[in-house]
Design a protein around this motif. Structure first.
Motif, PDB file in Angstrom:
ATOM      1  N   ARG A  92      29.508  21.759 -96.613  1.00  0.00           N
ATOM      2  CA  ARG A  92      28.069  22.007 -96.805  1.00  0.00           C
ATOM      3  C   ARG A  92      27.645  23.332 -96.195  1.00  0.00           C
ATOM      4  O   ARG A  92      26.797  24.030 -96.744  1.00  0.00           O
ATOM      5  N   TRP A 127      31.572  17.294-100.938  1.00  0.00           N
ATOM      6  CA  TRP A 127      30.423  17.997-100.370  1.00  0.00           C
ATOM      7  C   TRP A 127      29.494  17.025 -99.648  1.00  0.00           C
ATOM      8  O   TRP A 127      28.981  17.334 -98.575  1.00  0.00           O
ATOM      9  N   LEU A 128      29.293  15.849-100.231  1.00  0.00           N
ATOM     10  CA  LEU A 128      28.394  14.874 -99.628  1.00  0.00           C
ATOM     11  C   LEU A 128      28.921  14.310 -98.307  1.00  0.00           C
ATOM     12  O   LEU A 128      28.149  13.909 -97.444  1.00  0.00           O
ATOM     13  N   ARG A 129      30.234  14.293 -98.123  1.00  0.00           N
ATOM     14  CA  ARG A 129      30.782  13.677 -96.917  1.00  0.00           C
ATOM     15  C   ARG A 129      31.417  14.667 -95.942  1.00  0.00           C
ATOM     16  O   ARG A 129      31.975  14.267 -94.923  1.00  0.00           O
ATOM     17  N   ASN A 130      31.276  15.979 -96.205  1.00  0.00           N
ATOM     18  CA  ASN A 130      31.939  16.980 -95.367  1.00  0.00           C
ATOM     19  C   ASN A 130      30.933  18.055 -94.935  1.00  0.00           C
ATOM     20  O   ASN A 130      30.511  18.877 -95.743  1.00  0.00           O
ATOM     21  N   LEU A 131      30.558  18.057 -93.647  1.00  0.00           N
ATOM     22  CA  LEU A 131      29.585  19.023 -93.136  1.00  0.00           C
ATOM     23  C   LEU A 131      30.072  20.468 -93.228  1.00  0.00           C
ATOM     24  O   LEU A 131      29.293  21.371 -93.507  1.00  0.00           O
ATOM     25  N   THR A 141      23.476  16.317 -89.570  1.00  0.00           N
ATOM     26  CA  THR A 141      24.217  15.073 -89.763  1.00  0.00           C
ATOM     27  C   THR A 141      24.170  14.679 -91.232  1.00  0.00           C
ATOM     28  O   THR A 141      23.376  15.211 -92.005  1.00  0.00           O
ATOM     29  N   ILE A 142      25.003  13.741 -91.571  1.00  0.00           N
ATOM     30  CA  ILE A 142      25.059  13.207 -92.930  1.00  0.00           C
ATOM     31  C   ILE A 142      24.452  11.818 -92.893  1.00  0.00           C
ATOM     32  O   ILE A 142      24.850  10.985 -92.074  1.00  0.00           O
ATOM     33  N   SER A 143      23.499  11.568 -93.773  1.00  0.00           N
ATOM     34  CA  SER A 143      22.889  10.240 -93.820  1.00  0.00           C
ATOM     35  C   SER A 143      23.906   9.223 -94.342  1.00  0.00           C
ATOM     36  O   SER A 143      24.878   9.577 -95.012  1.00  0.00           O
ATOM     37  N   GLN A 165      24.157   9.384 -98.154  1.00  0.00           N
ATOM     38  CA  GLN A 165      24.967  10.500 -98.649  1.00  0.00           C
ATOM     39  C   GLN A 165      26.447  10.254 -98.394  1.00  0.00           C
ATOM     40  O   GLN A 165      27.288  10.527 -99.251  1.00  0.00           O
ATOM     41  N   LEU A 166      26.753   9.751 -97.217  1.00  0.00           N
ATOM     42  CA  LEU A 166      28.155   9.477 -96.873  1.00  0.00           C
ATOM     43  C   LEU A 166      28.759   8.463 -97.839  1.00  0.00           C
ATOM     44  O   LEU A 166      29.858   8.677 -98.374  1.00  0.00           O
TER      45      LEU A 166
END
Length: 130
Positions: free
Chosen positions: A123, A116-120, A4-6, A9-10
């Motif tokens: 990543r 990158w920070l918002r797209n799994l 998951t994205i924290s 980070q999101l």
């Protein structure tokens, strides 16, 4: 367990992406409006005045594609090409390294970093650790 994205980070990714979108929209709108300073600067960079509309369209297209989640990766790819042209232009004219030449690099880092920070999926494709 599913990655998951924290929230941190999101939101950091959203802010970085918003900076890029706002800058590119501002760039595109100013080129569409063609105030004297934009025309003069474009000519000083070695482009003819009739190129401004094309650059305005491309800047706006990059921003719109990047802002839409479904097309954000495509927008980032096209934006990278656009920024590469800006780097080449500034470098060719021997403009200031940190003030002019590297500014498009910073925008590219913001664009890809924000994405990158918002797209799994991104990543997974480009992990920072294995």
């Amino acid at each position: 367990m599913e990655p998951t994205i924290s929230k941190g980070q999101l939101w950091t990714g959203r802010v970085l992406s918003a900076i890029v979108v706002l800058f590119m929209l501002f760039d595109g709108v100013m080129k569409f409006m063609k105030p004297k300073i934009v025309v003069d600067t474009t000519v000083q960079l070695g482009y003819a005045e009739h190129h401004i509309a094309i650059m305005a369209f491309l800047a706006t297209l990059c921003a719109v594609l990047y802002a839409i989640p479904r097309t954000s990766v495509l927008g980032a790819i096209i934006l990278t090409g656009y920024l590469g042209g800006a780097i080449a232009t500034n470098l060719r004219l021997d403009l200031s390294l940190f003030g002019n030449v590297l500014f498009p690099v910073y925008m590219g880092i913001f664009a890809w970093g924000g994405l990158w920070l918002r797209n799994l999926k991104l990543r997974e494709l480009f992990p920072l650790t294995k």
